[in-house]
Design a protein around this motif. Structure first.
Motif, PDB file in Angstrom:
ATOM      1  N   ASP A 127      -8.399  -1.042  -4.331  1.00 49.28           N
ATOM      2  CA  ASP A 127      -8.745   0.021  -3.393  1.00 49.28           C
ATOM      3  C   ASP A 127      -9.605  -0.587  -2.291  1.00 49.28           C
ATOM      4  OD1 ASP A 127      -7.528   2.333  -4.612  1.00 49.28           O
ATOM      5  OD2 ASP A 127      -9.082   2.238  -6.154  1.00 49.28           O
ATOM      6  N   THR A 146       0.097   9.956  -2.965  1.00 51.96           N
ATOM      7  CA  THR A 146      -0.215   9.966  -4.392  1.00 51.96           C
ATOM      8  C   THR A 146       1.055   9.533  -5.121  1.00 51.96           C
ATOM      9  OG1 THR A 146      -1.805  11.776  -4.155  1.00 51.96           O
ATOM     10  CG2 THR A 146      -0.946  11.362  -6.372  1.00 51.96           C
ATOM     11  N   ASP A 187       0.810  -1.213   0.000  1.00 49.70           N
ATOM     12  CA  ASP A 187       0.000   0.000   0.000  1.00 49.70           C
ATOM     13  C   ASP A 187       0.844   1.263   0.000  1.00 49.70           C
ATOM     14  OD1 ASP A 187       1.042  -0.079   2.525  1.00 49.70           O
ATOM     15  OD2 ASP A 187      -0.853   0.273   3.583  1.00 49.70           O
ATOM     16  N   ASN A 213      -4.607   2.125  -4.843  1.00 50.65           N
ATOM     17  CA  ASN A 213      -3.573   2.485  -3.862  1.00 50.65           C
ATOM     18  C   ASN A 213      -2.744   1.292  -3.416  1.00 50.65           C
ATOM     19  OD1 ASN A 213      -2.721   2.953  -0.803  1.00 50.65           O
ATOM     20  ND2 ASN A 213      -2.832   4.956  -1.825  1.00 50.65           N
TER      21      ASN A 213
END
Length: 275
Positions: free
Chosen positions: A157, A141, A136, A194
């Motif tokens: 996600d 970003t 993760d 992510n």
């Protein structure tokens, strides 16, 4: 006598001045080269646009950085064609005569270009079939651009809230192969995949810009996960999904850093960055 000394003195001053002028020119040329390099442009844009907090980036910042990253090539970072071959996990010099046992894990080379409080710029060079397991990017970003080769990306996600203790439900966001012709991909703190896994389809390299960078003291620790098919576990609180939706969901469980994750530091050979 004085005239000869004066002429000699003038000649020495002229030589010294020429050396100074030459030195200034070389420094100026070097500075202009650094300032005009793609790496310098990326650094300058990141420095003026990115912050050490996890606040959302503006659409203009995202567009500007993607537009710039879409123009880069391996040569901009000192990656030469002869270094893009597949070493099959034996390192750049193959098997040593003193160690005939092949390293079973495929080594991934990590090249650190810049690391600061607001952002990190780095490159990962993958031999064929090497993998960075599912992990993760909390509150971060990340911009990724494949420089050469082919890279498979599988990304999830989180689905809120978690439905089973010690395991969290996640939805598949990305499952595709990226190449140098692919545009820059972006993952956000809660969307865009992510949590992702990289698998090298061929020898490849990917440029990453992470903002803000990993920082355990600020809660941005890299955590690894194993994904289980949605049907693996049963619970009364599971959401009701139809057969088509099931394929897009998985249960993710935390794991320790995998033993077969083998990375080695590489040397950045591209243009210097003027900080």
């Amino acid at each position: 006598m004085f005239s000869k000394f004066q002429k000699a003195s003038d000649k020495i001053r002229l030589i010294l001045q020429n050396k100074v002028d030459c030195s200034v020119f070389v420094r100026s040329l070097s500075m202009n080269h650094r300032q005009s390099s793609k790496v310098q442009a990326i650094y300058d844009l990141c420095k003026t646009s990115l912050t050490p907090t996890s606040s959302p980036l503006s659409s203009q910042t995202i567009q500007n950085l993607c537009s710039l990253l879409d123009t880069v090539s391996p040569g901009d970072f000192g990656l030469k064609e002869e270094n893009m071959g597949d070493d099959r996990g034996h390192g750049p010099f193959g098997l040593s005569q003193f160690n005939r046992i092949a390293r079973w894990a495929q080594p991934i080379t990590y090249i650190d270009i810049f690391e600061g409080e607001s952002f990190t710029i780095c490159i990962f060079c993958f031999p064929t079939s090497s993998v960075i397991p599912l992990h993760d990017h909390p509150g971060m970003t990340v911009f990724s651009k494949v420089l050469y080769g082919s890279l498979h990306v599988k990304a999830y996600d989180w689905v809120e809230p978690a439905f089973i203790q010690e395991r969290r439900l996640a939805k598949l966001s990305v499952d595709k192969v990226l190449t140098a012709s692919s545009g820059t991909s972006i993952l956000y703190p809660k969307t865009g995949g992510n949590l992702h896994c990289f698998t090298a389809v061929s020898p490849c390299a990917v440029l990453d810009v992470l903002s803000p960078p990993y920082n355990e003291d600020k809660g941005r620790r890299c955590t690894y996960f194993h994904d289980y098919p949605y049907s693996t576990f049963s619970a009364e609180s599971k959401p009701n999904l139809n057969d088509e939706e099931v394929e897009d969901y998985a249960w993710l469980a935390k794991i320790e850093t995998p033993d077969d994750l083998y990375m080695r530091p590489g040397v950045y050979a591209g243009p210097a960055i003027q900080i």
